[in-house]
Design an enzyme around this catalytic site. Structure first.
Site, mmCIF file in Angstrom:
data_model
loop_
_atom_site.group_PDB
_atom_site.id
_atom_site.type_symbol
_atom_site.label_atom_id
_atom_site.label_comp_id
_atom_site.label_asym_id
_atom_site.label_seq_id
_atom_site.Cartn_x
_atom_site.Cartn_y
_atom_site.Cartn_z
ATOM 1 N N HIS A 1 0.841 -1.213 0.000
ATOM 2 C CA HIS A 1 0.000 0.000 0.000
ATOM 3 C C HIS A 1 0.867 1.250 0.000
ATOM 4 O O HIS A 1 1.918 1.307 0.639
ATOM 5 C CB HIS A 1 -1.030 -0.017 1.125
ATOM 6 C CG HIS A 1 -0.517 0.238 2.503
ATOM 7 N ND1 HIS A 1 -0.317 1.495 3.000
ATOM 8 C CD2 HIS A 1 -0.193 -0.605 3.512
ATOM 9 C CE1 HIS A 1 0.094 1.407 4.262
ATOM 10 N NE2 HIS A 1 0.191 0.149 4.591
ATOM 11 N N ASP B 1 5.493 3.110 7.340
ATOM 12 C CA ASP B 1 4.334 2.276 7.009
ATOM 13 C C ASP B 1 3.586 2.972 5.873
ATOM 14 O O ASP B 1 2.885 3.936 6.113
ATOM 15 C CB ASP B 1 3.452 2.110 8.248
ATOM 16 C CG ASP B 1 2.186 1.320 7.962
ATOM 17 O OD1 ASP B 1 2.049 0.769 6.858
ATOM 18 O OD2 ASP B 1 1.314 1.276 8.862
ATOM 19 N N GLU C 1 -5.301 1.701 1.977
ATOM 20 C CA GLU C 1 -5.193 0.559 2.898
ATOM 21 C C GLU C 1 -5.533 0.994 4.310
ATOM 22 O O GLU C 1 -6.212 0.306 5.044
ATOM 23 C CB GLU C 1 -3.775 -0.032 2.840
ATOM 24 C CG GLU C 1 -3.633 -1.363 3.582
ATOM 25 C CD GLU C 1 -3.272 -1.251 5.053
ATOM 26 O OE1 GLU C 1 -3.362 -2.251 5.768
ATOM 27 O OE2 GLU C 1 -2.917 -0.137 5.521
ATOM 28 N N GLU C 2 -5.033 2.185 4.673
ATOM 29 C CA GLU C 2 -5.147 2.643 6.063
ATOM 30 C C GLU C 2 -6.585 2.971 6.482
ATOM 31 O O GLU C 2 -6.874 3.107 7.662
ATOM 32 C CB GLU C 2 -4.250 3.873 6.288
ATOM 33 C CG GLU C 2 -2.756 3.605 6.104
ATOM 34 C CD GLU C 2 -2.163 2.693 7.168
ATOM 35 O OE1 GLU C 2 -2.914 2.198 8.028
ATOM 36 O OE2 GLU C 2 -0.952 2.465 7.111
ATOM 37 N N ASP D 1 3.881 -5.506 3.776
ATOM 38 C CA ASP D 1 3.564 -4.367 4.650
ATOM 39 C C ASP D 1 4.417 -4.421 5.912
ATOM 40 O O ASP D 1 4.995 -5.448 6.237
ATOM 41 C CB ASP D 1 2.060 -4.429 5.020
ATOM 42 C CG ASP D 1 1.489 -3.076 5.412
ATOM 43 O OD1 ASP D 1 2.270 -2.142 5.708
ATOM 44 O OD2 ASP D 1 0.254 -2.955 5.443
#
Ligand SMILES: [Zn+2]
Length: 361
Positions: A69, A184, A216-217, A239
């Protein structure tokens, strides 16, 4: 394959310093295209903005999707207070305590940028009963120095404008430990970049789809749209994951510098056991440091990838990270190197015959 850690650091730094809060991942995608650019590759987007990179000279083996992501957590302008300070809504899961007192950056819809501070009430002037209570996003505000609401509006600030955490890139005493914003998942994006660059001119016994997913988050939304578009046979989410090697963390296996962390399960996904077994053995065979773990919190794109047409053999490969979802995260360059090496071996070896062994029949 021998990767130079300085090269990995440089690329990681470049990706971490790009601003790409969920729904604004475009500049990360453009950087991937720039850094992997080749006449042997095709680049396309799905309608949500996930970037899909494929090889023009692919074979007819299993379709393998590797997703990282591109988005990062952040905030959006919720409301402008009469005093000019700005209330926010979180984009992704952020424990507000970690941003208090740090630098904030607002990007207005006009493109104009403002720097400020994630505000807080100093303990000296806080109401007594609030001192022992954990703060929530409702208590958080951002101070850009506007003298009142009118001035903020005149500067073009509007609801929905994005506000990013701001963290500088540097290295700790052990120079393999890299610190930066949006580790991240720019650590995963960096690995994806190195895999594409290493394999773009190679003949593979499969059809790889390298995907930079969006959103994604906020709930693995880009994984959902891209997996339905690609229909892979095998999907691998790449990830970061929480590293347990800091004071006060609950007990867990993930640790910086210990190699490839194969996630066996989390709250949203139970990985394909045959696929876990295959990649684990492959790592051992190639002398790549590897271990398995169960995630005790958080999920990945795998939670959606597994629901591709008819169900997809799914795996998550994790890169341990300290201080997840805060302005500064820490990863170990050796881990990025190990994950890159293992996924390259996977793509060189996963063929029709091996895929047949994984399938249910
Ligand atoms: Zn992530």
């Amino acid at each position: 394959m021998n990767f130079n850690k300085e090269d990995i650091f440089k690329r990681l730094k470049e990706y971490m310093e790009i601003e790409g809060v969920s729904r604004y991942e475009d500049n990360v995608a453009k950087a991937i295209i720039k850094n992997t650019n080749s006449k042997n590759l095709n680049y396309e987007y799905d309608n949500f903005g996930s970037l899909i990179v494929t090889k023009k000279d692919h074979n007819n083996g299993p379709k393998i999707m590797i997703s990282a992501h591109m988005d990062e957590v952040g905030y959006a302008v919720l409301d402008i207070l009469d005093n000019g300070q700005i209330k926010v809504a979180a984009i992704g899961g952020i424990w507000p305590t970690v941003v208090v007192g740090t630098k904030a950056k607002l990007i207005a819809s006009s493109g104009k940028e403002f720097y400020g501070i994630f505000g807080h009430t100093s303990i000296h002037i806080m109401e007594r009963e609030k001192i022992s209570k954990a703060m929530t996003t409702k208590d958080l505000f951002v101070d850009f120095g506007f003298k009142d609401k009118k001035e903020a509006e005149e500067q073009g600030i509007e609801p929905g404008d994005r506000i990013l955490m701001h963290g500088e890139t540097f290295r700790l005493y052990n120079s393999d430990l890299v610190v930066g914003k949006s580790m991240d998942n720019r650590a995963g994006v960096t690995v994806l970049d190195f895999i594409i660059n290493s394999l773009k001119d190679e003949k593979l016994p499969n059809r790889p789809y390298f995907v930079g997913t969006v959103q994604e988050e906020v709930g693995t939304r880009g994984a959902k749209t891209s997996v339905s578009y690609i229909n892979p046979d095998i999907a691998i989410a790449l990830d970061t994951t929480s590293s347990h090697d800091t004071d006060g963390a609950i007990k867990g296996r993930q640790k910086l510098g210990d190699g490839v962390a194969i996630r066996v399960q989390d709250g949203g996904t139970m990985m394909d056991p045959k696929l876990v077994d295959y990649i684990y053995k492959l790592a051992k065979e190639k002398n790549i440091k590897v271990y398995k773990f169960l995630a005790q919190g958080g999920g990945t794109d795998a939670a959606e990838l597994q629901y591709g047409k008819g169900g997809v053999a799914t795996l998550t490969i994790s890169i341990p990270q300290r201080y997840l979802h805060s302005p500064l995260g820490v990863c170990h360059l050796e881990d990025l190197k190990n994950v890159t090496e293992l996924l390259i071996e996977f793509l060189k070896n996963m063929n029709e015959k091996e895929y047949n062994k994984i399938q249910y029949k």
